[in-house]
Design a protein around this motif. Structure first.
Motif, PDB file in Angstrom:
ATOM      1  N   CYS A 185       4.328   6.096   2.352  1.00 44.44           N
ATOM      2  CA  CYS A 185       3.261   5.895   3.129  1.00 44.44           C
ATOM      3  C   CYS A 185       1.877   5.916   2.733  1.00 44.44           C
ATOM      4  N   PHE A 186       1.697   6.986   1.634  1.00 44.81           N
ATOM      5  CA  PHE A 186       0.250   7.147   0.920  1.00 44.81           C
ATOM      6  C   PHE A 186       0.224   5.954  -0.087  1.00 44.81           C
ATOM      7  N   ALA A 187       1.364   5.434  -0.523  1.00 49.87           N
ATOM      8  CA  ALA A 187       1.108   4.354  -1.597  1.00 49.87           C
ATOM      9  C   ALA A 187       0.931   3.153  -0.702  1.00 49.87           C
ATOM     10  N   HIS A 188       1.260   2.880   0.480  1.00 47.73           N
ATOM     11  CA  HIS A 188       1.063   1.927   1.607  1.00 47.73           C
ATOM     12  C   HIS A 188      -0.352   1.972   1.642  1.00 47.73           C
ATOM     13  N   LEU A 189      -0.610   3.172   2.112  1.00 50.79           N
ATOM     14  CA  LEU A 189      -2.381   3.220   2.328  1.00 50.79           C
ATOM     15  C   LEU A 189      -3.082   2.624   1.295  1.00 50.79           C
ATOM     16  N   LEU A 190      -2.728   3.343   0.153  1.00 44.53           N
ATOM     17  CA  LEU A 190      -3.370   2.956  -1.145  1.00 44.53           C
ATOM     18  C   LEU A 190      -3.539   1.537  -1.515  1.00 44.53           C
ATOM     19  N   ALA A 191      -2.483   0.728  -1.239  1.00 43.11           N
ATOM     20  CA  ALA A 191      -2.261  -0.366  -1.924  1.00 43.11           C
ATOM     21  C   ALA A 191      -3.009  -1.546  -0.548  1.00 43.11           C
ATOM     22  N   THR A 192      -2.575  -1.145   0.441  1.00 49.30           N
ATOM     23  CA  THR A 192      -3.048  -2.218   1.637  1.00 49.30           C
ATOM     24  C   THR A 192      -4.316  -1.626   2.253  1.00 49.30           C
TER      25      THR A 192
END
Lengths: 92, 416
Positions: free
Chosen positions: B376-383
């Motif tokens: 989820c943190f990767a999702h936040l960082l990417a999007t």
């Protein structure tokens, strides 16, 4: 955390006699203060790594509120004073 | 190298002389698209999913000590998704599903063992509360089963059922819960991220954060300055300390939590059991040691060690639940530093600075969340938008009055 706390009224007492309340934060705001001020007071903390001033209650002893100056990294306590000295402007 | 039975056999025939390190040990480059501060479970999982799912590969993970030296190697290894609240349950269930496929996904043996988690109840009121929790779980598609005393006796005959003060009436079981070998989680994510081109830089402590207005430009570290487009904090335990570098104050206190392991015993407890009348949780490792823990120490600490009083307290709670523990010797105890948030739930969000992202406040529930937190943190960082399962973990929920108080005890860090 050292096992003994030097209560200014009772002397060296075991840590388990005390209840920790936490950070000596900003004074309690006015009832009518803005929400942002209340938010700050209720939720935000400095939470420093190092010197920290905090309220402890000698709940199993004299029942006075105390202010401890304690290092959160080494657990060393450098000073313990009665919390009332904060209000009276005494040495705190 | 991909690990498989064949690679094991091949290396055995060459007398195990050809194994390579599982990840590189690179020097920091001058610039990265994303810098993740914190090479613990969450930071490494973030790097792994960022590079694998979101295709962001110019990434560095900065770790102040050695890899896995923080809470990822200090917890009691329990995984579960038995949460009540709507903001929590889908996230932890997402994590559980990731655990279930993790070893195949990152090609590493993390010893994921779904041996079940049982929470005991001791009164009618507590049974009702657990029934409600179990129903909430099932409504979210999570497995939950209420065991009565007889069913429980079959599984766990050694509990103190007739305790005069806290008789055991039954338990809420999540059969898919269990344990995972925590070090292997850090190693598996590190190896997977490294293979995708992520630089994992150890012994590299961030000492300052460079800003230009409300933009982060890079970080100062003990291994020199490094520039970045986006900066991600995954330093639970030390969140306030790092946030102070950008003048952020957080709704978080740092507290020490101890964990313990006993001498090795013959197979005794084949599940995870938690005490409902006190705070105590125990499982048995594959080596035979009982792994257990209890409450946080209750005062602010960054010292990674606890007090003797809490050792006694945890031991007493354990004996109240399992009297047979009285003659078991504790082999080791250790401490970790928890980000205790004001409502007991994590924070994963953007911040007041446009390219600074925050992940912390995991209290002592961070381990089970490791894969989903990374995802989820990767999702936040990417999007720049929260993942659909992590929309409740906003930074501003305290100011808005939308606390995520799973335990229902109020806004004070040392109550959770």
């Amino acid at each position: 955390m050292s096992s003994l706390v030097k209560c200014p009224h009772c002397g060296l007492r075991p840590k388990e006699e005390f209840t920790v309340r936490g950070e000596v934060a900003t004074p309690r705001p006015d009832a009518g203060a803005e929400e942002a001020v209340w938010f700050d007071h209720v939720y935000l903390r400095d939470n420093p790594r190092g010197e920290h001033r905090e309220y402890w209650h000698h709940s199993g002893g004299c029942r006075r509120w105390l202010v401890l100056s304690r290092n959160t990294l080494t657990h060393e306590t450098s000073e313990v004073v009665d919390a009332s000295t904060l209000k009276t402007g005494g040495a705190a | 190298m991909r690990y498989s039975a064949l690679s094991l056999l091949g290396n055995a025939f060459s007398k195990n002389k050809n194994w390579k390190p599982a990840w590189r040990n690179p020097d920091p480059k001058p610039h990265y698209d994303v810098i993740i501060i914190g090479g613990g479970g969450h930071g490494l999982a973030t790097a792994y999913y960022l590079s694998k799912v979101y295709g962001v590969r110019n990434v560095a993970v900065l770790e102040k000590g050695y890899l896995g030296s923080g809470n990822i190697g200090r917890n009691t290894t329990i995984i579960r998704s038995n949460y009540l609240l709507e903001g929590n349950n889908p996230f932890y269930e997402f994590s559980m599903k990731l655990w279930e496929g993790l070893e195949q996904d990152f090609n590493f043996n993390a010893m994921v063992s779904q041996r079940g988690v049982i929470n005991l109840f001791h009164s009618d009121a507590q049974r009702d509360a657990y029934t409600r929790r179990g129903n909430a779980m099932r409504l979210h598609g999570v497995d939950a089963e209420l065991l009565n005393r007889d069913q429980l006796r079959e599984k766990l005959p050694f509990l103190d059922y007739e305790n005069a003060r806290f008789p055991i009436m039954g338990g809420l079981m999540q059969a898919r819960g269990g344990t995972v070998r925590h070090d292997a989680v850090a190693w598996g994510f590190a190896r997977g991220a490294d293979q995708n081109g992520v630089d994992i830089i150890q012994n590299c402590e961030v000492t300052g954060i460079d800003r230009d207005g409300d933009q982060i430009t890079g970080v100062q570290t003990t291994r020199g300055a490094i520039k970045c487009n986006k900066l991600a904090m995954a330093v639970a335990g030390s969140s306030s300390h790092v946030a102070k570098m950008v003048d952020m104050r957080l709704p978080i206190e740092s507290h020490a939590l101890q964990a313990f392991v006993s001498e090795g015993l013959k197979p005794f407890i084949d599940t995870v059991v938690t005490f409902g009348a006190g705070h105590f949780y125990v499982s048995q490792s594959d080596k035979g040691g009982l792994v257990f823990g209890g409450d946080i120490e209750g005062y602010n600490s960054y010292a990674q060690r606890g007090n003797l009083a809490n050792v006694e307290h945890v031991a007493e709670a354990g004996m109240a639940m399992i009297p047979a523990l009285s003659r078991v010797r504790i082999l080791r105890s250790w401490g970790g530093i928890m980000d205790m948030s004001m409502d007991g739930s994590p924070i994963m969000d953007r911040t007041h600075l446009s390219n600074l992202y925050f992940n912390g406040g995991w209290c002592y529930g961070g381990f089970k969340a490791t894969p989903a937190s990374g995802y989820c943190f990767a999702h936040l960082l990417a999007t720049d938008t929260p993942h659909e399962t992590a929309t409740a973990f906003r930074m501003d929920r305290f100011a808005r009055g939308y606390l995520l108080d799973e335990k229902g005890v109020g806004a004070q860090a040392n109550l959770h």
